[in-house]
Design a protein around this motif. Structure first.
Motif, PDB file in Angstrom:
ATOM      1  N   GLY A  12      19.974 -31.359  41.778  1.00 20.85           N
ATOM      2  CA  GLY A  12      20.080 -30.114  42.530  1.00 20.85           C
ATOM      3  C   GLY A  12      19.374 -29.006  41.786  1.00 20.85           C
ATOM      4  N   TYR A  13      19.725 -27.772  42.124  1.00 18.50           N
ATOM      5  CA  TYR A  13      19.101 -26.630  41.459  1.00 18.50           C
ATOM      6  C   TYR A  13      20.130 -25.543  41.182  1.00 18.50           C
ATOM      7  CZ  TYR A  13      18.886 -24.905  46.326  1.00 18.50           C
ATOM      8  OH  TYR A  13      19.198 -24.534  47.610  1.00 18.50           O
ATOM      9  N   TYR A  14      19.765 -24.642  40.254  1.00 18.82           N
ATOM     10  CA  TYR A  14      20.631 -23.537  39.835  1.00 18.82           C
ATOM     11  C   TYR A  14      19.971 -22.202  40.176  1.00 18.82           C
ATOM     12  CZ  TYR A  14      23.196 -26.821  36.784  1.00 18.82           C
ATOM     13  OH  TYR A  14      23.946 -27.867  36.287  1.00 18.82           O
ATOM     14  N   THR A  15      20.797 -21.192  40.420  1.00 20.10           N
ATOM     15  CA  THR A  15      20.299 -19.817  40.517  1.00 20.10           C
ATOM     16  C   THR A  15      21.279 -18.888  39.827  1.00 20.10           C
ATOM     17  OG1 THR A  15      21.431 -19.187  42.589  1.00 20.10           O
ATOM     18  CG2 THR A  15      19.290 -20.291  42.797  1.00 20.10           C
ATOM     19  N   THR A  16      20.783 -17.737  39.431  1.00 18.85           N
ATOM     20  CA  THR A  16      21.656 -16.675  38.942  1.00 18.85           C
ATOM     21  C   THR A  16      20.991 -15.337  39.188  1.00 18.85           C
ATOM     22  OG1 THR A  16      23.072 -15.933  37.110  1.00 18.85           O
ATOM     23  CG2 THR A  16      20.817 -16.551  36.554  1.00 18.85           C
ATOM     24  N   SER A  17      21.743 -14.282  38.950  1.00 18.05           N
ATOM     25  CA  SER A  17      21.301 -12.924  39.227  1.00 18.05           C
ATOM     26  C   SER A  17      21.531 -12.061  38.003  1.00 18.05           C
ATOM     27  CB  SER A  17      22.092 -12.357  40.416  1.00 18.05           C
ATOM     28  OG  SER A  17      21.921 -10.963  40.532  1.00 18.05           O
ATOM     29  N   GLU A  18      20.763 -10.993  37.904  1.00 25.57           N
ATOM     30  CA  GLU A  18      21.083  -9.989  36.901  1.00 25.57           C
ATOM     31  C   GLU A  18      22.387  -9.292  37.277  1.00 25.57           C
ATOM     32  OE1 GLU A  18      17.998  -7.205  36.175  1.00 25.57           O
ATOM     33  OE2 GLU A  18      16.562  -8.709  35.490  1.00 25.57           O
ATOM     34  N   ARG A  19      23.126  -8.859  36.274  1.00 27.10           N
ATOM     35  CA  ARG A  19      24.331  -8.086  36.517  1.00 27.10           C
ATOM     36  C   ARG A  19      23.947  -6.658  36.903  1.00 27.10           C
ATOM     37  NH1 ARG A  19      28.431  -8.133  31.622  1.00 27.10           N
ATOM     38  NH2 ARG A  19      27.773 -10.314  31.768  1.00 27.10           N
TER      39      ARG A  19
ATOM     40  N   PHE B 103      25.589  -2.565  38.194  1.00 27.08           N
ATOM     41  CA  PHE B 103      26.745  -1.694  37.983  1.00 27.08           C
ATOM     42  C   PHE B 103      27.913  -2.070  38.892  1.00 27.08           C
ATOM     43  CE2 PHE B 103      23.323   1.191  36.513  1.00 27.08           C
ATOM     44  CZ  PHE B 103      23.803   1.422  35.233  1.00 27.08           C
ATOM     45  N   PHE B 104      27.597  -2.703  40.020  1.00 24.50           N
ATOM     46  CA  PHE B 104      28.618  -2.950  41.029  1.00 24.50           C
ATOM     47  C   PHE B 104      28.943  -4.427  41.201  1.00 24.50           C
ATOM     48  CE2 PHE B 104      25.926   0.678  42.228  1.00 24.50           C
ATOM     49  CZ  PHE B 104      26.859   1.704  42.122  1.00 24.50           C
ATOM     50  N   SER B 105      28.385  -5.291  40.386  1.00 24.38           N
ATOM     51  CA  SER B 105      28.617  -6.719  40.585  1.00 24.38           C
ATOM     52  C   SER B 105      28.628  -7.468  39.262  1.00 24.38           C
ATOM     53  CB  SER B 105      27.517  -7.305  41.483  1.00 24.38           C
ATOM     54  OG  SER B 105      26.270  -7.268  40.815  1.00 24.38           O
ATOM     55  N   THR B 106      29.187  -8.671  39.307  1.00 27.83           N
ATOM     56  CA  THR B 106      29.166  -9.559  38.155  1.00 27.83           C
ATOM     57  C   THR B 106      27.946 -10.469  38.253  1.00 27.83           C
ATOM     58  OG1 THR B 106      30.578 -11.110  39.346  1.00 27.83           O
ATOM     59  CG2 THR B 106      31.670  -9.532  37.878  1.00 27.83           C
ATOM     60  N   GLN B 107      27.734 -11.251  37.206  1.00 26.01           N
ATOM     61  CA  GLN B 107      26.600 -12.175  37.142  1.00 26.01           C
ATOM     62  C   GLN B 107      27.133 -13.595  37.260  1.00 26.01           C
ATOM     63  OE1 GLN B 107      22.642 -12.250  34.353  1.00 26.01           O
ATOM     64  NE2 GLN B 107      24.588 -12.174  33.313  1.00 26.01           N
ATOM     65  N   LYS B 108      26.780 -14.270  38.347  1.00 24.54           N
ATOM     66  CA  LYS B 108      27.335 -15.592  38.609  1.00 24.54           C
ATOM     67  C   LYS B 108      26.244 -16.664  38.520  1.00 24.54           C
ATOM     68  CE  LYS B 108      30.755 -13.632  41.831  1.00 24.54           C
ATOM     69  NZ  LYS B 108      31.906 -13.756  40.928  1.00 24.54           N
ATOM     70  N   LEU B 109      26.639 -17.837  38.080  1.00 20.94           N
ATOM     71  CA  LEU B 109      25.753 -18.995  38.022  1.00 20.94           C
ATOM     72  C   LEU B 109      26.160 -19.955  39.134  1.00 20.94           C
ATOM     73  CD1 LEU B 109      23.520 -20.591  36.481  1.00 20.94           C
ATOM     74  CD2 LEU B 109      25.370 -21.635  35.143  1.00 20.94           C
ATOM     75  N   TYR B 110      25.180 -20.325  39.988  1.00 20.91           N
ATOM     76  CA  TYR B 110      25.448 -21.213  41.114  1.00 20.91           C
ATOM     77  C   TYR B 110      24.687 -22.521  40.959  1.00 20.91           C
ATOM     78  CZ  TYR B 110      27.322 -17.145  43.662  1.00 20.91           C
ATOM     79  OH  TYR B 110      28.057 -16.058  44.063  1.00 20.91           O
ATOM     80  N   PHE B 111      25.282 -23.592  41.512  1.00 21.21           N
ATOM     81  CA  PHE B 111      24.608 -24.882  41.571  1.00 21.21           C
ATOM     82  C   PHE B 111      24.606 -25.365  43.018  1.00 21.21           C
ATOM     83  CE2 PHE B 111      24.737 -29.643  41.210  1.00 21.21           C
ATOM     84  CZ  PHE B 111      23.433 -29.778  40.754  1.00 21.21           C
TER      85      PHE B 111
END
Length: 326
Positions: free
Chosen positions: A304-311, A313-321
Motif C-alpha cells: 500500500g502507500y502512506y501519506t502525511t501532512s504538515e501540522r 495551528f488548527f490541526s494535528t499531524q497524522k500518518l495514514y496507510f
C-alpha cells in the motif's frame, strides 16, 4: 475585516512603482505574486479533464490512521520514503526553517532515529526518496533541496548518501552523517518552485516536478555529476495544480503524484520509460482530508502507500496507510 477603502492607496502605490522601476522588473515582481510559470510547450503537454476524474476505489482501501505524530521535533513533515535497509520503517524530513536532519519513523509513527547532515543548511528540503545509487547492492537516500517560493535559487540540489542501518542499536538512534554527494541541477527554463522528486529504481534517473498552476517534469539521466551543475531537461507538462510530492514503487511499476487534495496513480509497463507512463491519463485514488498534505510514499513491501501532512495551528499531524485491495 474588509479593506476596500485602501484600494485607492494601493492604486497610487502601483503608479509610483511603475515610474520608479523598469517594466521588466515590475513584471517579474507581479509574476511572483500570482505564481506565473513559463507557458507549457504544446507538444509536451498532457491534456485531460482532471476535475472530471472520479476516485477509483477498486485498487486501494480508504485511509487507515496509523498514528498522530506528536513528537515536538517533527511538526512539518514534507516528505516520506520507505526504508530499504530497515524494512517497515519510514524516512521523513521537514522543509524550510527546520533543522538539517532527517528522521526515521517506526511502523506506528514513533521516531526511531534522528540523523543530522553535517555542514548542510535546510533552505527548503521538500521531498525524500530511497533507492539504488552508484554502488551496486547498496541503498541510498536522496534528499531534495528544491523548494523556491520566491523563484530566487538558480539551482536545485539533491543530496545523496548511503542509507543508515539501526540494526543492533538502541532506539532512538541519534547520529551524524558527514559524507554526502551533492548533485546540483539547473532547470532549462530558469528558477521554479518545486516540492516533488522521483527516483527511477530501474534506470536511476532523477525527476523534479514543479509546483504551480500545472506541473512540469524535468529529467536528469543517470549518472548525475557530483558538485557540477547539470542541466535538467524539460520533458512533460502535467495538468496538476500545486504538486507537493511524488513516489515510485520499489520495482518501478507504479507511480504516485499528489497535490494538497488529490492523489494520482499510474502503472508503468515493462521496458517503458517514466515519461511515457506519465503520458497516459492518471487514475484518482483515495487520499485523506489532510490540512496541508505534502508527503506520500509506497510501503517497502508494496502492500500500500502512506501519506502525511504538515501540522498547522488548527490541526494535528497524522500518518495514514492505504492497504492494497486483495
Amino acid at each position: 475585516m474588509k479593506l476596500t477603502h485602501l484600494w485607492p492607496v494601493v492604486g497610487i502605490g502601483l503608479i509610483i512603482a511603475c515610474n520608479q522601476i523598469s517594466h521588466n522588473t515590475l513584471f517579474t515582481r507581479l509574476s511572483l505574486l500570482v505564481n506565473l510559470q513559463p507557458a507549457p510547450p504544446k507538444d509536451s503537454t498532457v491534456r485531460y479533464g482532471v476535475e472530471a476524474l472520479k476516485v477509483d476505489t477498486t485498487l486501494f482501501e480508504k485511509p487507515r490512521l496509523v498514528n498522530t505524530l506528536t513528537d515536538p521535533s517533527l511538526i512539518e513533515a514534507s516528505g516520506l520514503a520507505p526504508s530499504r535497509t530497515n524494512p517497515g520503517y519510514l524516512w521523513t524530513q521537514e522543509d524550510s526553517g527546520n533543522p538539517n536532519q532527517i528522521q526515521l519513523l517506526t511502523k506506528t509513527g514513533d521516531i526511531a532515529g534522528q540523523y543530522i547532515l553535517d555542514g548542510l543548511v535546510n533552505h527548503d528540503w521538500e521531498d525524500i526518496a530511497t533507492g539504488p545509487g552508484p554502488v551496486a547492492g547498496k541503498t541510498y537516500i536522496y534528499l531534495a533541496e528544491i523548494g523556491d517560493n520566491n523563484f530566487k535559487y538558480p539551482e536545485k540540489i539533491i543530496y545523496r548518501f548511503p542509507e543508515p542501518s539501526i540494526t543492533g542499536k538502541k532506539l532512538p538512534v541519534k547520529e551524524h552523517i558527514a559524507k554526502v554527494d551533492v548533485l546540483r541541477f539547473k532547470l532549462s527554463d530558469g528558477a521554479q518552485n518545486a516540492e516533488a522528486m522521483l527516483l527511477d529504481p530501474i534506470k536511476k534517473d532523477l525527476f523534479i516536478l514543479s509546483k504551480g498552476r500545472y506541473s512540469t517534469v524535468y529529467l536528469a539521466p543517470y549518472p548525475q555529476r557530483i558538485n557540477q551543475p547539470t542541466l535538467m531537461t524539460r520533458m512533460l507538462t502535467l495538468p496538476f495544480e500545486k504538486v507537493t510530492a511524488a513516489a515510485i514503487s520499489g520495482d518501478g511499476s507504479e507511480i504516485l503524484i499528489r497535490t494538497y487534495k488529490k492523489l494520482f496513480y499510474y502503472t508503468r509497463q515493462p521496458h517503458e520509460s517514466v515519461i511515457d507512463a506519465l503520458k497516459r491519463e492518471a487514475r484518482l485514488i483515495p487520499l485523506a482530508d489532510e490540512p496541508q498534505g505534502e508527503a506520500v510514499c509506497w510501503a517497502s513491501d508494496g502492500s500500500g502507500y502512506y501519506t502525511t501532512s504538515e501540522r498547522t495551528f488548527f490541526s494535528t499531524q497524522k500518518l495514514y496507510f492505504y492497504p492494497r485491495k486483495q
